[in-house]
Design a protein around this motif. Structure first.
Motif, short mmCIF file in Angstrom:
data_model
loop_
_atom_site.label_atom_id
_atom_site.label_comp_id
_atom_site.label_asym_id
_atom_site.label_seq_id
_atom_site.Cartn_x
_atom_site.Cartn_y
_atom_site.Cartn_z
N LYS A 1 0.82 -1.21 0.00
CA LYS A 1 0.00 0.00 0.00
C LYS A 1 0.86 1.26 0.00
O LYS A 1 0.56 2.25 -0.68
CB LYS A 1 -0.91 0.01 1.22
N ALA A 2 1.94 1.23 0.77
CA ALA A 2 2.77 2.42 0.93
C ALA A 2 3.78 2.61 -0.20
O ALA A 2 4.02 3.75 -0.64
CB ALA A 2 3.50 2.35 2.27
N PHE A 3 4.37 1.51 -0.66
CA PHE A 3 5.50 1.63 -1.59
C PHE A 3 5.32 0.88 -2.90
O PHE A 3 6.17 0.96 -3.78
CB PHE A 3 6.78 1.11 -0.92
N GLY A 4 4.22 0.12 -3.04
CA GLY A 4 4.06 -0.74 -4.20
C GLY A 4 4.05 -0.01 -5.53
O GLY A 4 3.21 0.87 -5.74
N ARG A 5 4.97 -0.37 -6.39
CA ARG A 5 5.04 0.22 -7.72
C ARG A 5 5.16 -0.86 -8.81
O ARG A 5 4.63 -0.69 -9.92
CB ARG A 5 6.25 1.17 -7.83
N HIS A 6 5.86 -1.93 -8.50
CA HIS A 6 6.16 -2.95 -9.50
C HIS A 6 5.33 -4.20 -9.22
O HIS A 6 5.46 -4.82 -8.16
CB HIS A 6 7.65 -3.28 -9.48
N LYS A 7 4.50 -4.58 -10.18
CA LYS A 7 3.60 -5.71 -10.02
C LYS A 7 4.39 -7.03 -9.95
O LYS A 7 5.30 -7.26 -10.74
CB LYS A 7 2.60 -5.78 -11.17
N LEU A 8 3.98 -7.87 -9.02
CA LEU A 8 4.63 -9.16 -8.85
C LEU A 8 4.13 -10.19 -9.85
O LEU A 8 4.91 -10.89 -10.49
CB LEU A 8 4.41 -9.66 -7.41
N ALA A 9 2.83 -10.30 -9.98
CA ALA A 9 2.21 -11.27 -10.90
C ALA A 9 0.90 -10.66 -11.41
O ALA A 9 -0.18 -11.10 -11.02
CB ALA A 9 1.97 -12.59 -10.21
N PRO A 10 0.98 -9.67 -12.29
CA PRO A 10 -0.22 -8.93 -12.70
C PRO A 10 -1.28 -9.79 -13.37
O PRO A 10 -2.47 -9.49 -13.25
CB PRO A 10 0.34 -7.88 -13.67
N ALA A 11 -0.89 -10.87 -14.04
CA ALA A 11 -1.87 -11.71 -14.72
C ALA A 11 -2.59 -12.65 -13.76
O ALA A 11 -3.62 -13.22 -14.10
CB ALA A 11 -1.19 -12.53 -15.82
N ILE A 12 -2.06 -12.79 -12.55
CA ILE A 12 -2.66 -13.70 -11.58
C ILE A 12 -3.30 -12.94 -10.43
O ILE A 12 -4.45 -13.17 -10.06
CB ILE A 12 -1.59 -14.68 -11.03
N SER A 13 -2.55 -12.03 -9.82
CA SER A 13 -3.04 -11.25 -8.68
C SER A 13 -2.53 -9.83 -8.82
O SER A 13 -1.44 -9.49 -8.33
CB SER A 13 -2.54 -11.87 -7.37
N PRO A 14 -3.28 -8.97 -9.49
CA PRO A 14 -2.81 -7.61 -9.82
C PRO A 14 -2.45 -6.75 -8.62
O PRO A 14 -1.69 -5.80 -8.74
CB PRO A 14 -4.02 -7.01 -10.56
N GLY A 15 -2.96 -7.08 -7.45
CA GLY A 15 -2.70 -6.24 -6.28
C GLY A 15 -1.34 -6.49 -5.63
O GLY A 15 -0.88 -5.66 -4.84
N LYS A 16 -0.67 -7.57 -5.95
CA LYS A 16 0.59 -7.90 -5.30
C LYS A 16 1.75 -7.21 -6.00
O LYS A 16 1.81 -7.15 -7.22
CB LYS A 16 0.81 -9.42 -5.29
N THR A 17 2.68 -6.72 -5.19
CA THR A 17 3.85 -6.01 -5.73
C THR A 17 5.13 -6.59 -5.15
O THR A 17 5.14 -7.24 -4.10
CB THR A 17 3.80 -4.51 -5.38
N TRP A 18 6.23 -6.33 -5.85
CA TRP A 18 7.54 -6.76 -5.36
C TRP A 18 7.88 -6.03 -4.06
O TRP A 18 8.47 -6.62 -3.15
CB TRP A 18 8.61 -6.48 -6.41
N GLU A 19 7.51 -4.76 -3.99
CA GLU A 19 7.77 -4.01 -2.76
C GLU A 19 7.02 -4.61 -1.57
O GLU A 19 7.55 -4.68 -0.46
CB GLU A 19 7.38 -2.54 -2.95
N GLY A 20 5.79 -5.05 -1.83
CA GLY A 20 5.03 -5.69 -0.78
C GLY A 20 5.67 -6.98 -0.32
O GLY A 20 5.74 -7.27 0.89
N ALA A 21 6.15 -7.78 -1.27
CA ALA A 21 6.79 -9.05 -0.93
C ALA A 21 8.03 -8.81 -0.06
O ALA A 21 8.27 -9.53 0.92
CB ALA A 21 7.17 -9.81 -2.20
N VAL A 22 8.82 -7.80 -0.43
CA VAL A 22 10.01 -7.47 0.37
C VAL A 22 9.60 -6.99 1.75
O VAL A 22 10.23 -7.34 2.77
CB VAL A 22 10.86 -6.40 -0.35
N GLY A 23 8.53 -6.20 1.82
CA GLY A 23 8.04 -5.75 3.12
C GLY A 23 7.60 -6.88 4.01
O GLY A 23 7.85 -6.89 5.22
N GLY A 24 6.95 -7.88 3.42
CA GLY A 24 6.55 -9.06 4.18
C GLY A 24 7.76 -9.83 4.70
O GLY A 24 7.77 -10.30 5.84
#
Length: 273
Positions: free
Chosen positions: A157-180
């Motif tokens: 939510k705060a830093f997400g810019r780059h989509k992790l898997a846009p064709a599968i789950s558009p809301g997930k980002t690489w920044e979010g994964a790193v944050g997790g």
């Protein structure tokens, strides 16, 4: 919707917390088995099985689970079963996410019918074995997935810019994964330094593997929590549904709640040795 989510969450906590914290391992195992049978029912529905097929599949999963152990007394999971589940997630998981085959058709459908039984039974064995090591241990294991999910949500939510898997789950980002991942590492480090609520998964890994390899294992677990989440998202997308079912009002289905746990639990117990 928010009110429904809150009520469902309260009911779930009222059931799961007392059983996890105070009930014998056998009662905990029975509750987890009950949950996983419903997850199997949803798995079959996502594979587009009609009629009574999902019910039959759930019953088969229940029989396989009971046949694999003396319910509530076997706390040492069959290593070969955990290995089979791990192989599925390590090989099939990434392949499916990269190639996106039609999962509810042909050979893939049959393969996932068989693999699903292994995945659910292995999940049960891993979780019951973790609970047998103590309440702090099983909670610390579950916390890996919960923190990875919560950290990913807020970081995304705060830093997400780059989509992790846009064709599968558009809301997930690489920044979010790193944050997790950071959330998991920070909490695990704090628990180790403070010697909080031991024995935990983190202290057990540190004692067996050392600091560097503990960090590597936690990273692997976070990665596969994402794989499990995305795998179920792909199943739902191909099935044309938003949730795995409506069993949990406001929260979707059982698989929606445990998708990330399915790969993490057997992998964690295997990597712990």
């Amino acid at each position: 919707m928010l009110k429904t989510r809150v009520i469902t969450a309260i009911v779930l906590l009222a059931v799961f917390l007392p059983v996890t914290l105070f009930a014998p391992v056998g009662a905990f195992g029975a509750l987890i088995a009950f949950v996983l049978v419903f997850a199997a029912w949803e798995w079959a529905r996502l594979l587009k099985v009609g009629g009574v097929g999902p019910v039959v599949y759930a019953l088969v999963a229940a029989v396989a689970l009971v046949a694999s152990t003396r319910l509530g007394t076997e706390v040492h999971p069959p290593r070969s079963l955990l290995q089979a589940a791990a192989v599925f997630w390590v090989l099939a998981g990434p392949y499916v996410l990269l190639r996106k085959p039609a999962l509810a058709q042909g050979a893939w459908r049959l393969f996932l019918f068989l693999a699903g039984i292994v995945v659910f039974v292995a999940c049960w064995h891993a979780l019951v074995a973790a609970r047998a090591k103590g309440v702090p241990f099983v909670l610390s294991l579950l916390l890996v997935v919960w923190l990875a999910d919560i950290g990913a949500y807020f970081a995304g939510k705060a830093f997400g810019r780059h989509k992790l898997a846009p064709a599968i789950s558009p809301g997930k980002t690489w920044e979010g994964a790193v944050g997790g991942w950071l959330a998991v590492v920070i909490v695990a480090s704090a628990a180790i330094v403070l010697h909080a609520f031991e024995p935990t998964l983190y202290s057990a890994l540190l004692g067996r593997l050392g600091a560097v390899r503990t960090l590597v294992v936690l990273t692997v677990l976070v990665v596969f929590s994402v794989v499990g989440d995305l795998f179920e998202s792909l199943l739902k997308r191909q099935a044309g549904v938003k949730d795995s079912s409506g069993l949990l009002p406001g929260h979707g289905g059982v698989l929606d709640r445990i998708d990330a746990l399915l790969p993490v639990l057997p992998l964690a117990m295997l990597l712990l040795g």
